[in-house]
Design a protein around this motif. Sequence first.
Motif, PDB file in Angstrom:
ATOM      1  N   ALA A 167       0.837  -1.206   0.000  1.00 45.82           N
ATOM      2  CA  ALA A 167       0.000   0.000   0.000  1.00 45.82           C
ATOM      3  C   ALA A 167       0.871   1.254   0.000  1.00 45.82           C
ATOM      4  CB  ALA A 167      -0.928  -0.008   1.214  1.00 45.82           C
ATOM      5  N   SER A 168       1.966   1.205   0.759  1.00 42.88           N
ATOM      6  CA  SER A 168       2.869   2.341   0.836  1.00 42.88           C
ATOM      7  C   SER A 168       3.589   2.558  -0.496  1.00 42.88           C
ATOM      8  CB  SER A 168       3.888   2.117   1.962  1.00 42.88           C
ATOM      9  OG  SER A 168       4.625   3.284   2.222  1.00 42.88           O
ATOM     10  N   TYR A 169       3.997   1.449  -1.128  1.00 41.84           N
ATOM     11  CA  TYR A 169       4.691   1.579  -2.415  1.00 41.84           C
ATOM     12  C   TYR A 169       3.725   2.051  -3.502  1.00 41.84           C
ATOM     13  CZ  TYR A 169       8.425   0.852  -5.762  1.00 41.84           C
ATOM     14  OH  TYR A 169       9.401   1.069  -6.705  1.00 41.84           O
ATOM     15  N   ASP A 170       2.488   1.585  -3.455  1.00 37.84           N
ATOM     16  CA  ASP A 170       1.465   2.096  -4.378  1.00 37.84           C
ATOM     17  C   ASP A 170       1.379   3.619  -4.295  1.00 37.84           C
ATOM     18  OD1 ASP A 170       0.640  -0.282  -5.505  1.00 37.84           O
ATOM     19  OD2 ASP A 170      -1.383  -0.227  -4.671  1.00 37.84           O
ATOM     20  N   LYS A 171       1.249   4.117  -3.074  1.00 38.40           N
ATOM     21  CA  LYS A 171       1.120   5.557  -2.874  1.00 38.40           C
ATOM     22  C   LYS A 171       2.343   6.292  -3.413  1.00 38.40           C
ATOM     23  CE  LYS A 171       0.226   8.981   0.758  1.00 38.40           C
ATOM     24  NZ  LYS A 171       0.038   9.186   2.231  1.00 38.40           N
ATOM     25  N   PHE A 172       3.506   5.779  -3.101  1.00 42.76           N
ATOM     26  CA  PHE A 172       4.770   6.373  -3.553  1.00 42.76           C
ATOM     27  C   PHE A 172       4.852   6.389  -5.078  1.00 42.76           C
ATOM     28  CE2 PHE A 172       9.398   5.369  -4.462  1.00 42.76           C
ATOM     29  CZ  PHE A 172       9.894   6.635  -4.201  1.00 42.76           C
ATOM     30  N   MET A 173       4.674   5.230  -5.697  1.00 39.93           N
ATOM     31  CA  MET A 173       4.892   5.135  -7.137  1.00 39.93           C
ATOM     32  C   MET A 173       3.790   5.807  -7.934  1.00 39.93           C
ATOM     33  SD  MET A 173       7.028   4.453  -9.416  1.00 39.93           S
ATOM     34  CE  MET A 173       8.207   3.777  -8.236  1.00 39.93           C
ATOM     35  N   LEU A 174       2.537   5.705  -7.496  1.00 39.31           N
ATOM     36  CA  LEU A 174       1.460   6.348  -8.240  1.00 39.31           C
ATOM     37  C   LEU A 174       1.527   7.869  -8.143  1.00 39.31           C
ATOM     38  CD1 LEU A 174      -1.414   3.842  -7.452  1.00 39.31           C
ATOM     39  CD2 LEU A 174      -0.330   4.233  -9.684  1.00 39.31           C
ATOM     40  N   THR A 175       2.055   8.381  -7.043  1.00 36.98           N
ATOM     41  CA  THR A 175       2.307   9.823  -6.948  1.00 36.98           C
ATOM     42  C   THR A 175       3.222  10.264  -8.078  1.00 36.98           C
ATOM     43  OG1 THR A 175       1.994   9.938  -4.549  1.00 36.98           O
ATOM     44  CG2 THR A 175       3.383  11.636  -5.538  1.00 36.98           C
TER      45      THR A 175
END
Length: 334
Positions: free
Chosen positions: A129-137
Amino acid sequence: MKRYGFLLLFLLQLSCTSQSAVNKINGISFVASRDKAVQEHVDAFLKIHADHAAVMPFGFIRDIKSPEIIFDTDRQWYGETQGGARQYIQLLRANKVKVMLKPQIWIWRGEFTGGLKMETEEDWKILEASYDKFMLTYARLAQETKAEILCIGTELEQFVSNRPQYWENLILKIRKVYKGKLTYASNWDEYKRTPFWESLDYIGIDAYFPLSDAKTPSVEQLKEGWKPWKEKIAALAKETSRPVLFTEFGYRSMDYTAKKPWLVDRNDEGVNLVAQVNAKKAIFEEFWDEEWFAGGFVWKWFLNHEKAGGGMDNRFTPQNKPAEDIIKLFYQTN
């Protein structure tokens, strides 16, 4: 005179190369700084005829077992943040430089990102979930700024090998918000096991392959060292029908530079400018004429060119060293 002697020889060699090297990505890795980028920072690498730059904002993880990625905070350097990355890209695009946005993870005390691995399913879910937020940003930023390439991760082997379906799903999510080309920066000893190349546009490799144990390896020794690696890389390109992009390539200006090219420690090996030059020549001569090879990004290039590198520096940057002239000559003819 010695410096200009081998530059002249290299230029003569380049005049004999085939035309298949045309339209490669001639890139530099534009290191995130405390400061905003200004025109003189771009002018310095335009002089070596680079036409692409990797922009590298960062997210931070406190521990190799921690699932939380901290990013875009006021405690980071300007160039490591979303706002800094946007400003760098806008300046680069104003200079007609193409961009690979390459968000990266830094683990406390510089632990190798390839070892990032959770111990529980709960922590894996938090990391995802954290990597999703990071990469999609940064996927949205790449789309907003029209960056030509987005690199979806750098040297995250344990994360990739343990959660392959997550990465396939992430690629689908990114494709919904970003319409450019995608790659992943696999470590030199990881790329053959990366499972999702056919879902991306480039096979990305951080090309720190061991090539020679010699203190000052010759160009021919280095090219011989490349042969077994090159055969495997070419085979994967054929198997996947994807071009290969060296998301990072470079050598330190030190003795034994091609023995363990990935070393980032502050060791006391002697400064060896010739070894760095030879290693640059060998990689250019071996790869840039290959049809299946897309090009690459030199590691690494600092904003403040006047103070970077120099003849007493044994680190990666080619700035203010003979290797800078080699890159300039090659990029100019490519």
